[in-house]
Design a protein around this motif. Sequence first.
Motif, PDB file in Angstrom:
ATOM      1  N   GLY A  31       0.793  -1.213   0.000  1.00  0.00           N
ATOM      2  CA  GLY A  31       0.000   0.000   0.000  1.00  0.00           C
ATOM      3  C   GLY A  31       0.830   1.270   0.000  1.00  0.00           C
ATOM      4  N   ILE A  32       0.127   2.395   0.113  1.00  0.00           N
ATOM      5  CA  ILE A  32       0.763   3.712   0.072  1.00  0.00           C
ATOM      6  C   ILE A  32       1.803   3.853   1.164  1.00  0.00           C
ATOM      7  CG2 ILE A  32       0.325   6.192   0.302  1.00  0.00           C
ATOM      8  CD1 ILE A  32      -2.531   5.575  -0.822  1.00  0.00           C
ATOM      9  N   ARG A  33       1.486   3.350   2.365  1.00  0.00           N
ATOM     10  CA  ARG A  33       2.418   3.491   3.488  1.00  0.00           C
ATOM     11  C   ARG A  33       3.760   2.856   3.183  1.00  0.00           C
ATOM     12  NH1 ARG A  33       1.530   3.852   8.919  1.00  0.00           N
ATOM     13  NH2 ARG A  33       0.120   5.536   8.331  1.00  0.00           N
ATOM     14  N   GLU A  34       3.765   1.731   2.481  1.00  0.00           N
ATOM     15  CA  GLU A  34       5.027   1.069   2.184  1.00  0.00           C
ATOM     16  C   GLU A  34       5.866   1.878   1.200  1.00  0.00           C
ATOM     17  OE1 GLU A  34       3.695  -3.551   3.113  1.00  0.00           O
ATOM     18  OE2 GLU A  34       4.416  -3.019   1.118  1.00  0.00           O
ATOM     19  N   ILE A  35       5.217   2.539   0.250  1.00  0.00           N
ATOM     20  CA  ILE A  35       5.976   3.416  -0.662  1.00  0.00           C
ATOM     21  C   ILE A  35       6.579   4.574   0.130  1.00  0.00           C
ATOM     22  CG2 ILE A  35       5.862   4.842  -2.730  1.00  0.00           C
ATOM     23  CD1 ILE A  35       3.421   3.258  -3.621  1.00  0.00           C
ATOM     24  N   GLU A  36       5.789   5.159   1.012  1.00  0.00           N
ATOM     25  CA  GLU A  36       6.307   6.251   1.848  1.00  0.00           C
ATOM     26  C   GLU A  36       7.478   5.760   2.689  1.00  0.00           C
ATOM     27  OE1 GLU A  36       2.760   7.168   3.979  1.00  0.00           O
ATOM     28  OE2 GLU A  36       2.041   8.631   2.504  1.00  0.00           O
ATOM     29  N   PHE A  37       7.362   4.556   3.192  1.00  0.00           N
ATOM     30  CA  PHE A  37       8.425   3.989   4.026  1.00  0.00           C
ATOM     31  C   PHE A  37       9.720   3.832   3.229  1.00  0.00           C
ATOM     32  CE2 PHE A  37      10.820   0.380   5.521  1.00  0.00           C
ATOM     33  CZ  PHE A  37      10.900   0.586   6.884  1.00  0.00           C
ATOM     34  N   ILE A  38       9.612   3.313   2.019  1.00  0.00           N
ATOM     35  CA  ILE A  38      10.793   3.129   1.170  1.00  0.00           C
ATOM     36  C   ILE A  38      11.516   4.460   0.986  1.00  0.00           C
ATOM     37  CG2 ILE A  38      11.560   2.585  -1.174  1.00  0.00           C
ATOM     38  CD1 ILE A  38       9.208   0.542  -1.268  1.00  0.00           C
TER      39      ILE A  38
END
Length: 984
Positions: free
Chosen positions: A338-345
């Motif tokens: 999800g979006i959170r994982e892209i932000e995390f990366i």
Amino acid sequence: MIAVIPEQIRQSLQCRRQQFAEIDADTRQFLENLDQTTQHQLDTCWGGSDYAADLCQRKPKLLKTLVNNGQLLQTLSKAAIQQSLNDKLLTATSEEELAATLRQFRHYHQLRIIWRDLNRLADLSETTADLSNLADSCIDSACGWLYKRLCETLGTPYGASAPESEPVPQQMVILGMGKLGAGELNLSSDIDLIFCYPNKGETKGAARSLDNQEFFVRLGQKLITALDAKTVDGFAFRVDMRLRPYGQSGALVLSFAAMEQYYQDQGRDWERYAMIKARVVAGDIRRGEELLKSLRPFVYRRYIDFGAIDALRDMKRLIHREVSRRNMQNNIKLGPGGIREIEFIVQSFQLIHGGRERRLQERSLLTVLSSLEALGYLPQAACQELSEAYHFLRNTEHALQAVADRQTQTLPATTQEYDRLAWVMGHDDRQTFQQALDHHREHVTYHFEQVIRDPDAKPSSNEESGDDWEVLWSARRQPEEEVELLQRHGFTDPETAHRRLLDLRDSKVLKTVRRQSADRIRQFMPALLQTVSHAEDPDQALNRVLPIIEAVLRRTAYLVLLIENPHALEHLVKLCAASPWISEQVARHPVLLDEFLNLGNLYTPPNQEALQDELRQQLSHIPEEDLESQMEALRYFKMAHVLRLAAAQVAGTMPLMKESDYLTWIAESILKEILNIAWNHLTVRYGHPMETHDKPCNPGFVILGYGKLGGIELGPGSDLDLVFIHNGGTNLSTNGEREIDNNLFFTRLGQRIVHILSTATASGQLYDVDMRLRPSGNSGLLVSSLPAFEKYQKNEAWTWEHQALVRARVIAGCSELAARFEQIRATTLGEPRDLDELRKDVLDMRRKMRDNLGTKETGAGIRPDTWNENHLFHLKQDVGGIVDIEFITQYAVLAWSHDHPTLLKWSDNIRILEELERAGLLPAEECQQLRDIYQSYRKILHLRALQKLRSSVSADQFQKERGVVIAIWDQLLQTKTLADATSG
């Protein structure tokens, strides 16, 4: 956008057009005059957004204005938006008119933005910038409007940056965090804000000066109300202040100096993540930029920060834990890929390299992603896939939120709504949309795992299971051969172990699971059996681990966790073999398996401050009104940390006193947050209770811990002895629109706290709560006022209640009220007493307790030297046990604290005994003996609790220790023998 509109949407649009045309002749004429392009865009907007369609129905003038002035086809600058709002606010003469103007202004632009977004007249970057500009303008204009009027009534705040400098007018600085800070706000997002001001000082120009902080707190409160409060026009923006220093328990507004000190001394890794996005959105922009510059070293370390890797892995674990706990696989923000994982990366690279690479010190995710490609930190293909996925997921997020102007990232549960989502996203049917969504999420998941993978991890010797175990589980041997295999690998009862495995292998559940789940189980079971075979007692290990496996047969993602982390499997087997309590807890709550991913944390629990921060962080991401999720988070927090305690106990890495400290800190952290939750829920509804006519309570309430909680001696499974006290004014009410009497408010506050603690949810109960130690016990009020509590202790309390008060202390609540309670406690316990009467009262109470709770055959009348293995000794209640030592310390405090007030410093038995020794009131040898015996008893109690054993042991185990306690008791209370005194 596709040309063909699904039939159910077409029917809905026909009804909406007809309803709109029937409003009046002008609306009918307006529809008829629309050109074909605009008509198609209207269908797309209304078809994708019930909110937009309903808004046009209620306020047709909005739609007419937007179509006629051409703003549906224009990109508006932030300056244009803010100027338009400022012009409208010129006629606002009250805070009610301010609120109405803000809400109507938002409706206008929300319709404009949804129209442009759903029709793809604006791309993602323009939509998010438009929304962020709208929020910035509303915050800044409202703040300026309120500041001017507050200055007229309260004076203008002044402050000086240095002692010798001339004071200058101060303005508030408002930091936008999260998506607002990044300029990436979504269609129905909360706005995360932090309020601060440059310098301390006071107001000038009014009859009475105010401290600058008080002025800005009032300004902040009014601003939140102006933006957040629901009126007939709805809300402008939901405001979330939980990212400020100290979270909900912190001051609403801090000075720059206080902000800098906090982040320097107490800033946590998650706050580094948050501050990446921080941006000055309103108020004194120049001074705000100076503040952010001073905080930059906290966010971006000077050298390459590979130390952030561990923190990033922790965050990955938190994400997976939250997803599994709250069943959010269909959440395109928090779920897998999800979006959170892209932000995390992206943020991970910012934290690691941002101190050296200034190009990474940007707030926009897509800007940083481009820089990561240019700087060579990520391959071009990875950046392209992540960028495409981000656009797709954010557009999907907007499509979901446009429907009802509601903050959601969860995919629709109904076929009809899923079809609408697919249509809005430009797909002919939901199957093709789902394929596209899965495609993007798989890419995100892959890159996410690549970023957080530990390159130094070495494969475990158990990573590849032996052929024997694979053959056994696949049933390719004769039963007698399988039994022989188990026996050869150390199983002492191979027939029983084999029968248990057959029951699982041939179970109906296993035959009906999906193919993917069956494959996971086939991969997992040989690894499990090999690990179990290495245990000290394979039979017991298998017996305790299998219930966990049976509990997750339909949720085999947990097995993947163990397959991919063989060390976690090894430690799970080890701990379950050592403790049936651990096995039972993990089987009941498989989400606890996440705790085995970080073995350092598992065996090294955090300190008190870190514990409180962790809980605050977990709760900060849950909406304040979502009590159910807050309760689940609290229960998981407790379960996870009690599991850590049990693991540390099995490993022998935690002494008894630390065990009790840890269990007590867990309870304290939970109680502090529960008080915040309950307080916020009630004050939103009723306003604040009043201490005086012009001073609200904040909160004017404390939670007292008695017994083991008060004595910092909690054990596994201990209940909480609580007492609630308030300091609300007599005959006063709350200051909200729905005002209620102070006493009723605090009673409901106490009821809410007990409800959150004791209600059984899917994750069980937090704690059993015992309120019987409050004034007048069960017949008394749930919450006492401080004067009533003092009067009761002075005039009505029994000796046993004063004994209980020895172990009482404030756990959570108002510091001022806590200090006043301590004074009452000291005064009450320090009263001179008739020692003969005190001894009699203590002995009477001890007799009653032992008669009701002790072991009959060894409680009294039988000499210690005649006890044998056929008798039992209750470690807590029997003669010479824990309660006798507690009564000795309580008697000593009541008897001697009048002349030795140092006895009142502590509420725990160990330190009271140390004070008795220091004061020379008991011989040093006896005090040391009592401390050692007390700790020995409690250590055994803790061990037995985690082994799910009773609190009684064979009476011949502690004969020497019991004899010492009895002798000291007899000498102190001047009785012939304890047994004689308590039996007769």
